[in-house]
Design an enzyme around this catalytic site. Sequence first.
Site, PDB file in Angstrom:
ATOM      1  N   GLY A   1      -2.131  -5.503   8.253  1.00 55.03           N
ATOM      2  CA  GLY A   1      -3.320  -5.453   7.403  1.00 55.03           C
ATOM      3  C   GLY A   1      -3.170  -6.275   6.134  1.00 55.03           C
TER       4      GLY A   1
ATOM      5  N   CYS B   1       2.985  -3.301   4.061  1.00 57.43           N
ATOM      6  CA  CYS B   1       2.130  -2.168   4.408  1.00 57.43           C
ATOM      7  C   CYS B   1       2.762  -1.518   5.629  1.00 57.43           C
ATOM      8  CB  CYS B   1       0.664  -2.568   4.611  1.00 57.43           C
ATOM      9  SG  CYS B   1       0.275  -3.511   6.094  1.00 57.43           S
ATOM     10  N   GLY B   2       2.129  -0.524   6.190  1.00 56.24           N
ATOM     11  CA  GLY B   2       2.748   0.216   7.288  1.00 56.24           C
ATOM     12  C   GLY B   2       3.196  -0.672   8.433  1.00 56.24           C
TER      13      GLY B   2
ATOM     14  N   ARG C   1       1.288 -30.134  10.219  1.00 56.33           N
ATOM     15  CA  ARG C   1       0.678 -28.933  10.807  1.00 56.33           C
ATOM     16  C   ARG C   1       0.140 -28.017   9.718  1.00 56.33           C
ATOM     17  NH1 ARG C   1       5.793 -28.391  14.864  1.00 56.33           N
ATOM     18  NH2 ARG C   1       5.133 -30.041  16.286  1.00 56.33           N
TER      19      ARG C   1
ATOM     20  N   ASP D   1       0.866  -1.168   0.000  1.00 57.03           N
ATOM     21  CA  ASP D   1       0.000   0.000   0.000  1.00 57.03           C
ATOM     22  C   ASP D   1       0.910   1.227   0.000  1.00 57.03           C
ATOM     23  OD1 ASP D   1       0.961   0.243   2.599  1.00 57.03           O
ATOM     24  OD2 ASP D   1      -1.012   0.262   3.545  1.00 57.03           O
TER      25      ASP D   1
ATOM     26  N   ARG E   1       6.843   0.731   7.871  1.00 57.10           N
ATOM     27  CA  ARG E   1       7.105   1.857   8.772  1.00 57.10           C
ATOM     28  C   ARG E   1       8.055   1.506   9.909  1.00 57.10           C
ATOM     29  NH1 ARG E   1       0.918   3.960   8.807  1.00 57.10           N
ATOM     30  NH2 ARG E   1       1.095   5.334   6.997  1.00 57.10           N
TER      31      ARG E   1
ATOM     32  N   GLY F   1       2.475  -4.071   8.390  1.00 54.83           N
ATOM     33  CA  GLY F   1       2.556  -5.425   7.871  1.00 54.83           C
ATOM     34  C   GLY F   1       1.344  -6.259   8.240  1.00 54.83           C
TER      35      GLY F   1
ATOM     36  N   ARG G   1       7.253 -33.193  10.441  1.00 54.06           N
ATOM     37  CA  ARG G   1       6.155 -32.860  11.347  1.00 54.06           C
ATOM     38  C   ARG G   1       5.512 -31.516  11.003  1.00 54.06           C
ATOM     39  NH1 ARG G   1      10.746 -31.110  14.094  1.00 54.06           N
ATOM     40  NH2 ARG G   1      10.489 -29.219  15.337  1.00 54.06           N
TER      41      ARG G   1
ATOM     42  N   HIS H   1       9.623 -23.786   9.123  1.00 57.36           N
ATOM     43  CA  HIS H   1       8.546 -24.476   9.827  1.00 57.36           C
ATOM     44  C   HIS H   1       7.175 -24.316   9.182  1.00 57.36           C
ATOM     45  CE1 HIS H   1      10.812 -24.615  13.941  1.00 57.36           C
ATOM     46  NE2 HIS H   1      11.493 -25.180  12.956  1.00 57.36           N
ATOM     47  N   ASN H   2       6.926 -23.182   8.525  1.00 60.19           N
ATOM     48  CA  ASN H   2       5.581 -22.890   8.016  1.00 60.19           C
ATOM     49  C   ASN H   2       5.474 -22.918   6.503  1.00 60.19           C
ATOM     50  OD1 ASN H   2       5.999 -20.513  10.492  1.00 60.19           O
ATOM     51  ND2 ASN H   2       4.609 -22.239  10.787  1.00 60.19           N
TER      52      ASN H   2
END
Length: 155
Positions: A76, A71-72, A142, A14, A115, A74, A138, A104-105
Amino acid sequence: MSDMETKIIGIASDHAGYALKQFVKKYLDDNGYQWKDYGTYSEASCDYSDFGHALAEGIERGEVYPGIAICGSGEGISMTLNKHQSIRAGLCWIPEIAHLIRQHNNANVLVMPGRFIDEATASLIMDEFFATEFEGGRHQARIDKIPLKESNSQA
């Protein structure tokens, strides 16, 4: 993330993330990555959700992988991205978190708070995000539980 070197990286921001996004483009160019910009294209006030959805849809269509969003705070744009079932966007303000969201993700979108971090920190975060492989095992079990199977709610 060795497969990232051959992919087109999607980027979005943004107005509050626009300046850092301009730096991200230079970083990507300097490091030999191709990219596609899903907006915004100026510092004029705008809604992060418009550009977060555009980036997520680009990833879902297979146009780009992975994504970088700013974004400002992060928050939103991260919330917007994560409404998409196939998106795993992680907010990073230090390199160690970028490492963990990949390891992990298996994050497919790196989100940074425009910002709150400087260009040097953003470089370190991107270095770590691109260099880290998903560990699997593992962690895959998840991740498989993240998408909603069926939802009639707009929560």
